[in-house]
Design an enzyme around this catalytic site. Structure first.
Site, PDB file in Angstrom:
ATOM      1  N   LYS A 154      72.134  44.252  37.398  1.00  7.50           N
ATOM      2  CA  LYS A 154      73.471  44.575  37.926  1.00  7.50           C
ATOM      3  C   LYS A 154      73.726  46.073  37.866  1.00  7.50           C
ATOM      4  O   LYS A 154      74.142  46.683  38.859  1.00  7.50           O
ATOM      5  CB  LYS A 154      74.539  43.856  37.096  1.00  7.50           C
ATOM      6  CG  LYS A 154      75.950  44.395  37.305  1.00  7.50           C
ATOM      7  CD  LYS A 154      76.982  43.656  36.489  1.00  7.50           C
ATOM      8  CE  LYS A 154      77.209  44.119  35.075  1.00  7.50           C
ATOM      9  NZ  LYS A 154      78.024  45.324  34.904  1.00  7.50           N
ATOM     10  N   ASN A 155      73.454  46.666  36.705  1.00  6.36           N
ATOM     11  CA  ASN A 155      73.847  48.064  36.522  1.00  6.36           C
ATOM     12  C   ASN A 155      72.915  49.053  37.228  1.00  6.36           C
ATOM     13  O   ASN A 155      73.250  50.231  37.354  1.00  6.36           O
ATOM     14  CB  ASN A 155      73.971  48.391  35.029  1.00  6.36           C
ATOM     15  CG  ASN A 155      75.200  47.722  34.417  1.00  6.36           C
ATOM     16  OD1 ASN A 155      76.068  47.234  35.152  1.00  6.36           O
ATOM     17  ND2 ASN A 155      75.276  47.701  33.100  1.00  6.36           N
TER      18      ASN A 155
ATOM     19  N   CYS B 253      89.722  49.674  29.654  1.00  8.29           N
ATOM     20  CA  CYS B 253      89.468  48.230  29.738  1.00  8.29           C
ATOM     21  C   CYS B 253      89.316  47.701  28.321  1.00  8.29           C
ATOM     22  O   CYS B 253      89.512  48.436  27.354  1.00  8.29           O
ATOM     23  CB  CYS B 253      88.255  47.927  30.609  1.00  8.29           C
ATOM     24  SG  CYS B 253      86.699  48.365  29.876  1.00  8.29           S
TER      25      CYS B 253
ATOM     26  N   ARG C 107      87.572  54.620  28.182  1.00  3.95           N
ATOM     27  CA  ARG C 107      86.635  54.888  29.285  1.00  3.95           C
ATOM     28  C   ARG C 107      87.130  55.948  30.266  1.00  3.95           C
ATOM     29  O   ARG C 107      87.339  55.677  31.458  1.00  3.95           O
ATOM     30  CB  ARG C 107      86.274  53.581  29.985  1.00  3.95           C
ATOM     31  CG  ARG C 107      85.777  52.539  28.999  1.00  3.95           C
ATOM     32  CD  ARG C 107      85.210  51.332  29.655  1.00  3.95           C
ATOM     33  NE  ARG C 107      83.932  51.581  30.276  1.00  3.95           N
ATOM     34  CZ  ARG C 107      83.249  50.668  30.949  1.00  3.95           C
ATOM     35  NH1 ARG C 107      83.732  49.462  31.094  1.00  3.95           N
ATOM     36  NH2 ARG C 107      82.096  50.964  31.494  1.00  3.95           N
TER      37      ARG C 107
ATOM     38  N   ASP D  55      75.453  47.028  25.143  1.00  5.05           N
ATOM     39  CA  ASP D  55      75.714  45.789  25.882  1.00  5.05           C
ATOM     40  C   ASP D  55      75.103  44.563  25.200  1.00  5.05           C
ATOM     41  O   ASP D  55      75.392  43.434  25.593  1.00  5.05           O
ATOM     42  CB  ASP D  55      75.184  45.891  27.325  1.00  5.05           C
ATOM     43  CG  ASP D  55      75.992  46.880  28.153  1.00  5.05           C
ATOM     44  OD1 ASP D  55      77.101  47.248  27.732  1.00  5.05           O
ATOM     45  OD2 ASP D  55      75.508  47.278  29.231  1.00  5.05           O
TER      46      ASP D  55
ATOM     47  N   ARG E  71      80.803  38.131  35.913  1.00  2.54           N
ATOM     48  CA  ARG E  71      80.617  39.512  36.400  1.00  2.54           C
ATOM     49  C   ARG E  71      79.174  39.952  36.247  1.00  2.54           C
ATOM     50  O   ARG E  71      78.718  40.835  36.978  1.00  2.54           O
ATOM     51  CB  ARG E  71      81.469  40.495  35.585  1.00  2.54           C
ATOM     52  CG  ARG E  71      82.932  40.283  35.676  1.00  2.54           C
ATOM     53  CD  ARG E  71      83.646  41.402  34.978  1.00  2.54           C
ATOM     54  NE  ARG E  71      83.634  42.579  35.844  1.00  2.54           N
ATOM     55  CZ  ARG E  71      84.679  43.352  36.068  1.00  2.54           C
ATOM     56  NH1 ARG E  71      85.806  43.092  35.474  1.00  2.54           N
ATOM     57  NH2 ARG E  71      84.591  44.382  36.858  1.00  2.54           N
TER      58      ARG E  71
HETATM   59  C1  EPZ Z   1      77.486  51.952  31.850  1.00  3.55           C
HETATM   60  O1  EPZ Z   1      78.885  52.211  31.814  1.00  3.55           O
HETATM   61  C2  EPZ Z   1      77.346  50.472  32.065  1.00  3.55           C
HETATM   62  N1  EPZ Z   1      78.001  50.107  33.316  1.00  3.55           N
HETATM   63  C3  EPZ Z   1      77.957  49.730  30.893  1.00  3.55           C
HETATM   64  O2  EPZ Z   1      77.739  48.348  31.076  1.00  3.55           O
HETATM   65  C4  EPZ Z   1      77.287  50.171  29.596  1.00  3.55           C
HETATM   66  O3  EPZ Z   1      77.932  49.559  28.491  1.00  3.55           O
HETATM   67  C5  EPZ Z   1      77.381  51.699  29.459  1.00  3.55           C
HETATM   68  O4  EPZ Z   1      76.837  52.332  30.649  1.00  3.55           O
HETATM   69  C6  EPZ Z   1      76.641  52.242  28.245  1.00  3.55           C
HETATM   70  O5  EPZ Z   1      75.296  51.825  28.295  1.00  3.55           O
HETATM   71  C7  EPZ Z   1      77.374  50.285  34.484  1.00  3.55           C
HETATM   72  O6  EPZ Z   1      76.238  50.763  34.552  1.00  3.55           O
HETATM   73  C8  EPZ Z   1      78.086  49.863  35.714  1.00  3.55           C
HETATM   74  P1  EPZ Z   1      79.051  55.728  29.962  1.00  3.55           P
HETATM   75  P2  EPZ Z   1      79.445  53.703  31.937  1.00  3.55           P
HETATM   76  O7  EPZ Z   1      79.677  56.627  30.973  1.00  3.55           O
HETATM   77  O8  EPZ Z   1      78.628  54.458  32.909  1.00  3.55           O
HETATM   78  C9  EPZ Z   1      82.392  57.781  27.257  1.00  3.55           C
HETATM   79  C10 EPZ Z   1      78.329  46.079  31.132  1.00  3.55           C
HETATM   80  O9  EPZ Z   1      78.746  45.261  30.276  1.00  3.55           O
HETATM   81  N2  EPZ Z   1      82.690  58.577  28.466  1.00  3.55           N
HETATM   82  O10 EPZ Z   1      77.648  55.993  29.553  1.00  3.55           O
HETATM   83  O11 EPZ Z   1      80.907  53.584  32.162  1.00  3.55           O
HETATM   84  C11 EPZ Z   1      82.763  56.309  27.463  1.00  3.55           C
HETATM   85  O12 EPZ Z   1      84.140  56.081  27.265  1.00  3.55           O
HETATM   86  C12 EPZ Z   1      78.878  47.478  31.190  1.00  3.55           C
HETATM   87  O13 EPZ Z   1      77.469  45.787  31.993  1.00  3.55           O
HETATM   88  C13 EPZ Z   1      83.603  59.617  28.389  1.00  3.55           C
HETATM   89  O14 EPZ Z   1      84.172  59.907  27.333  1.00  3.55           O
HETATM   90  O15 EPZ Z   1      79.172  54.211  30.459  1.00  3.55           O
HETATM   91  C14 EPZ Z   1      81.862  55.625  26.473  1.00  3.55           C
HETATM   92  O16 EPZ Z   1      82.442  55.667  25.195  1.00  3.55           O
HETATM   93  C15 EPZ Z   1      80.021  47.687  30.248  1.00  3.55           C
HETATM   94  N3  EPZ Z   1      83.890  60.322  29.532  1.00  3.55           N
HETATM   95  C16 EPZ Z   1      80.602  56.492  26.498  1.00  3.55           C
HETATM   96  O17 EPZ Z   1      80.998  57.762  27.028  1.00  3.55           O
HETATM   97  C17 EPZ Z   1      83.274  60.053  30.716  1.00  3.55           C
HETATM   98  O18 EPZ Z   1      83.562  60.749  31.717  1.00  3.55           O
HETATM   99  C18 EPZ Z   1      79.464  55.941  27.365  1.00  3.55           C
HETATM  100  O19 EPZ Z   1      79.967  55.689  28.683  1.00  3.55           O
HETATM  101  C19 EPZ Z   1      82.334  59.000  30.785  1.00  3.55           C
HETATM  102  C20 EPZ Z   1      82.068  58.271  29.632  1.00  3.55           C
END
Ligand code: EPZ
Length: 417
Positions: A22-23, A117, A122, A304, A396
């Site tokens: 998915k991701n 969420c 996020r 995850d 999802r």
């Molecule tokens: C991706 O989310 C995945 N989603 C998530 O999977 C996964 O948990 C996550 O990466 C971490 O591996 C998709 O690929 C669609 P991040 P993403 O930006 O890209 C903080 C699932 O269950 N952050 O690496 O949103 C953020 O809040 C989902 O399939 C900022 O502070 O994750 C988090 O604490 C859930 N500012 C951390 O970084 C930003 O601009 C990692 O987030 C971006 C992120």
């Protein structure tokens, strides 16, 4: 709203085929916005709610999407719009990934800022900073982020390695003539898959999988065919289900190296994990040994899989610690597991799990996708009947999960309420 009714306690046995990721599929589908030619994408988990929402996002922007089984063809249809609709973005945060390709191609984009969420706030500040590093100007209007000023290639340095921000900036850089360097990039396999897709389109992406990615972009990118990598989180979830039920399951169509961190921990806890070409066999007898775990960006233990891991550890022969370092609020499943008899104390970023000999069935509720996966692991291992509400969270990210589980001997049915 659907529920799962699960009668637990049956060891799962047999073969299961893992779907495409998915991701990885999400950003690759969105990267088709970089070209006016058709793209063919295979091994897409097209039954997932998030993937279907991505089709709607692409259609709202101006593409045509044809789906046949797990094969998706994205065609040019009409001139692309440079804004994403709020009703879709609020349902799926990853819609924010349209910003990179659209801004880069058209010099202007308007996207609603996704709210928080269940698992955390996020924010998207890392994405925005990246675009600003390449020359974008940022304006906020009515909860929408407007990015204007044409981008120019350059150097982006992330304060922390965000998966989404890395993907967004890679897509933006792919359509900019010249070289862009992304420093402190995320290293997840989904990023490598996107890099391969962009390279086939005509950009040259090197370093993906490491923390510095170099993108040599091109003004015109072409349509390509691509096969999405297997879903490592679905893989890990089935590995944990096999172990928690004391069964023996062979997972097919997987990439063992991508779940290495989980395999190491599972072996330490007493499971037998055998890796082969494109397959993994997991078997387990009895309760696991307690093993401490902390989540971390790839190649560390994936956030995850933290919730399904906790479900398994709640049956351990002693006390284990689980530290969540990626998201600030990802322990919602602990209370639901508690309803099944698990003994879990959460304090800040750490959960302490005192293993119990058995869990017992109860009415419980999924709060997010992977919390839902944890409840499946627990319910399938538990004595008695569990009713899992809010199955739409599980839908999802897990394709036909009850059908795959039933084929392994699980007693699970979906009921409409
Ligand atoms: C991706 O989310 C995945 N989603 C998530 O999977 C996964 O948990 C996550 O990466 C971490 O591996 C998709 O690929 C669609 P991040 P993403 O930006 O890209 C903080 C699932 O269950 N952050 O690496 O949103 C953020 O809040 C989902 O399939 C900022 O502070 O994750 C988090 O604490 C859930 N500012 C951390 O970084 C930003 O601009 C990692 O987030 C971006 C992120």
């Amino acid at each position: 709203m659907d529920r799962f009714i699960i009668d637990g306690g049956t060891p799962l046995r047999g073969d299961v085929r893992i779907s495409g990721s998915k991701n990885a599929a999400l950003p690759i589908l969105i990267a088709t916005l970089l070209t006016d030619e058709s793209c063919v994408i295979e091994n897409v988990p097209t039954r997932l709610r998030d993937i279907r929402l991505t089709f709607r996002v692409l259609e709202a922007i101006g593409k045509r999407v044809d789906v046949s089984g797990s094969r998706v063809v994205v065609h040019a249809n009409k001139p692309l719009k440079t804004r994403a609709p709020y009703d879709l973005v609020k349902q799926m945060r990853a819609s924010v990934l349209v910003a990179g390709p659209l801004l880069s191609r058209f010099g202007w984009v308007r996207v609603p800022i996704p709210g928080g969420c269940a698992i955390g706030l996020r924010p998207i500040d890392i994405h925005i900073q990246g675009f600003q590093d390449l020359g974008a100007r940022r304006v906020l209007d009515q909860g929408d982020l407007i990015l204007d000023s044409p981008l120019r290639p350059g150097r982006v340095r992330f304060k922390s390695p965000s998966v989404g921000a890395t993907e967004n900036l890679m897509m933006a850089a792919a359509a900019l003539e010249g070289t862009t360097t992304i420093v402190n990039a995320a290293r997840e396999p989904e990023i490598e898959d996107l890099a391969g897709f962009l390279t086939d389109m005509g950009a040259k992406v090197t370093g993906a999988g490491g923390s510095t990615i170099v993108v040599r972009g091109a003004r015109r990118l072409k349509g390509v065919s691509h096969r999405v990598i297997p879903d490592r989180i679905e893989t890990g979830t089935f590995m944990l289900v096999a172990a928690a039920t004391g069964g023996r399951v062979r997972l097919l169509g997987v990439e063992p190296a991508q779940v290495h961190a989980l395999s190491v921990k599972m072996r330490a806890a007493g499971a037998v994990v055998r890796e082969g070409q494109g397959q993994i066999v997991v078997s387990m007898k009895g309760r696991p040994v307690p093993v401490a775990m902390a989540t971390a960006p790839y190649p560390g233990f994936p956030t995850d899989l933290q919730a399904p891991w906790m479900a398994w550890m709640s049956l351990a022969q002693g006390r284990s610690r689980i530290k969540e370092t990626v998201f600030e609020n990802r322990f919602m499943h602990a209370a639901e597991l508690g309803r099944m008899g698990a003994r879990i104390a959460v304090s800040g970023d750490t959960g302490v799990v005192q293993g119990v000999p058995a869990l017992s069935g109860a009415p419980i509720m999924a709060s997010d996708l992977r919390a839902g996966a944890a409840l499946l692991v627990a319910a399938l291992a538990a004595h008695g009947r569990t009713s899992v509400a809010r199955v739409y969270h599980i839908d999802r990210g897990y394709e036909r999960v009850e059908i795959k589980l039933r084929a392994l001997g699980a007693r699970i049915k979906r009921v409409k309420t």
